[in-house]
Motif scaffolding. Structure first.
Motif, PDB file in Angstrom:
ATOM      1  N   GLU A 169       0.829  -1.206   0.000  1.00 43.09           N
ATOM      2  CA  GLU A 169       0.000   0.000   0.000  1.00 43.09           C
ATOM      3  C   GLU A 169       0.863   1.255   0.000  1.00 43.09           C
ATOM      4  OE1 GLU A 169      -3.721   1.932   2.568  1.00 43.09           O
ATOM      5  OE2 GLU A 169      -2.503   0.314   3.424  1.00 43.09           O
ATOM      6  N   GLU A 170       1.934   1.232   0.776  1.00 42.23           N
ATOM      7  CA  GLU A 170       2.845   2.379   0.804  1.00 42.23           C
ATOM      8  C   GLU A 170       3.535   2.549  -0.540  1.00 42.23           C
ATOM      9  OE1 GLU A 170       4.553   2.853   5.281  1.00 42.23           O
ATOM     10  OE2 GLU A 170       5.037   0.951   4.283  1.00 42.23           O
ATOM     11  N   LEU A 171       3.952   1.445  -1.142  1.00 44.25           N
ATOM     12  CA  LEU A 171       4.604   1.505  -2.452  1.00 44.25           C
ATOM     13  C   LEU A 171       3.650   2.046  -3.508  1.00 44.25           C
ATOM     14  CD1 LEU A 171       6.553  -1.886  -2.449  1.00 44.25           C
ATOM     15  CD2 LEU A 171       7.527   0.405  -2.254  1.00 44.25           C
ATOM     16  N   ASP A 172       2.410   1.585  -3.473  1.00 47.45           N
ATOM     17  CA  ASP A 172       1.416   2.033  -4.458  1.00 47.45           C
ATOM     18  C   ASP A 172       1.158   3.533  -4.354  1.00 47.45           C
ATOM     19  OD1 ASP A 172       1.156  -0.550  -5.387  1.00 47.45           O
ATOM     20  OD2 ASP A 172      -0.646  -0.994  -4.222  1.00 47.45           O
ATOM     21  N   ALA A 173       1.398   4.088  -3.183  1.00 46.70           N
ATOM     22  CA  ALA A 173       1.165   5.521  -2.987  1.00 46.70           C
ATOM     23  C   ALA A 173       2.271   6.377  -3.588  1.00 46.70           C
ATOM     24  CB  ALA A 173       1.017   5.826  -1.498  1.00 46.70           C
ATOM     25  N   VAL A 174       3.518   5.860  -3.632  1.00 43.30           N
ATOM     26  CA  VAL A 174       4.636   6.682  -4.116  1.00 43.30           C
ATOM     27  C   VAL A 174       5.052   6.360  -5.552  1.00 43.30           C
ATOM     28  CG1 VAL A 174       5.526   6.987  -1.783  1.00 43.30           C
ATOM     29  CG2 VAL A 174       6.446   5.159  -3.197  1.00 43.30           C
ATOM     30  N   LEU A 175       4.800   5.158  -6.026  1.00 37.91           N
ATOM     31  CA  LEU A 175       5.254   4.800  -7.372  1.00 37.91           C
ATOM     32  C   LEU A 175       4.706   5.723  -8.464  1.00 37.91           C
ATOM     33  CD1 LEU A 175       5.259   0.876  -7.254  1.00 37.91           C
ATOM     34  CD2 LEU A 175       7.231   2.413  -7.420  1.00 37.91           C
ATOM     35  N   PRO A 176       3.455   6.179  -8.382  1.00 38.42           N
ATOM     36  CA  PRO A 176       2.969   7.098  -9.421  1.00 38.42           C
ATOM     37  C   PRO A 176       3.690   8.442  -9.453  1.00 38.42           C
ATOM     38  CG  PRO A 176       1.123   6.078  -8.262  1.00 38.42           C
ATOM     39  CD  PRO A 176       2.362   5.768  -7.473  1.00 38.42           C
ATOM     40  N   LEU A 177       4.417   8.766  -8.390  1.00 37.29           N
ATOM     41  CA  LEU A 177       5.155  10.029  -8.345  1.00 37.29           C
ATOM     42  C   LEU A 177       6.482   9.957  -9.073  1.00 37.29           C
ATOM     43  CD1 LEU A 177       4.547  10.936  -4.577  1.00 37.29           C
ATOM     44  CD2 LEU A 177       3.415  11.935  -6.574  1.00 37.29           C
TER      45      LEU A 177
END
Length: 334
Positions: free
Chosen positions: A138-146
């Motif tokens: 969940e944390e990864l999914d939050a930053v990968l689009p950045l």
């Protein structure tokens, strides 16, 4: 998150005079100074030189550039750029503009694997000195689009991150760039024979005098016991290594290293333990060592072979040494 890379035992070791083929008693006159900068131990040695104050000029240049290029330096160009992400353009120094443009070129060259907008992912993992954070999906999914270099816009004298939360982190290229700039300072003072040792970045000015090249040992990233796996001899070259043992932490019995894949969000897992690049500039060596590591053995070596005046040694996690086609010319006699 560290400014560049942390204090650690270098993968690259400058060998003694005996290793350079110079007999006892023939060691050229030299001066050397060591300091802690860029979160690593830096040693600069000038051969056939007596004025140690010359080295201070190089250290001053390193410190000046660190204040501009480190995202963790308060009010640096990178710090202000991150704080203004998604809001406004930021005025930047010529050096920052130059390096941002070069970084975007390596993004294209590496098929997106080298991407300095990886900053949010670096901050999330926070790997340094044997500690780090193992993020949830969940944390990864939050930053990968950045993470998207196309959303880093660079114009003359200014730059812009298109979305709030984006962070440009130059850690995979800045130390090489800074080493090149320090070299320019020394050469401008008349230095013709020197070694700049910035941890995993070794930059050579000329030879060691008497026509002898410098010899540099490449450490074994898979072993704490073996001092090195190979030795190269070079003149006026950069030797840069990226490896799994430079910065990592262990969680649940598994070790996670700092070379993060911008596509998966996890440390690269492609069978490589380290990549050493021999090139004419440390900027190129720094960027390529990371790019090739992320690309993996086949694509990484294909990239090396497509470039002029670049050679490499890849070391796999099972101990195999994979040299580029022209690497043998630099291999020193043992």
């Amino acid at each position: 998150m560290r400014k560049f890379i942390p204090l650690a035992l270098s993968l690259l070791l400058l060998l003694s005079a005996a290793g350079c083929g110079i007999e006892q008693g023939e060691e050229p006159e030299k001066v050397s100074k060591t300091t802690m900068m860029l979160d690593t131990v830096i040693t600069i040695t000038l051969y056939d030189w007596t004025d140690a104050s010359t080295i201070d000029l190089a250290f001053e240049e390193i410190g000046r550039l660190e204040k501009i290029l480190s995202v963790e330096q308060e009010d640096s160009d990178l710090d202000r750029l991150a704080k203004a992400a998604g809001k406004e353009w930021v005025e930047i120094a010529p050096e920052t503009e130059e390096l941002l443009r070069q970084a975007k070129e390596y993004t294209a060259l590496s098929e997106g694997h080298f991407d300095i907008t990886i900053g949010p992912l670096v901050a999330l993992w926070d790997i340094h000195d044997g500690t780090g954070h193992l993020p949830s999906q969940e944390e990864l999914d939050a930053v990968l689009p950045l993470i998207h270099s196309d959303d880093l816009l660079v114009e003359k004298g200014r730059a812009y991150l298109a979305r709030e939360g984006m962070i440009a982190n130059l850690g995979a290229i800045a130390k090489g760039y800074i080493a090149d700039k320090a070299k320019e300072v020394l050469v401008g003072q008349g230095v013709a024979h020197a070694v700049l040792d910035l941890g995993h970045n070794i930059l050579l000015i000329g030879d060691k005098t008497q026509g002898q090249g410098f010899t540099v040992a490449i450490r074994d990233p898979n072993s704490q016991e073996n001092p090195y796996v190979d030795i190269v001899s070079a003149t006026d070259k950069s030797v840069v290594t990226s490896g799994i043992d430079q910065r990592n932490f262990t969680d649940g019995g598994k070790t996670y290293h700092h070379i993060l894949d911008p596509f998966t969000g996890f440390p690269a897992d492609n069978g490589l333990a380290s990549v050493t690049i021999l090139s004419n500039t440390s900027t190129q060596g720094d960027a390529l060592s990371t790019s090739c590591f992320l690309l993996g053995p086949e694509k990484g070596m294909a990239l090396v072979e497509s470039l002029e005046d670049v050679e490499a040694l890849f070391i796999t996690t099972d101990g195999q040494l994979i040299p580029s086609s022209g690497y043998e010319a630099y291999r020193a006699e043992r």
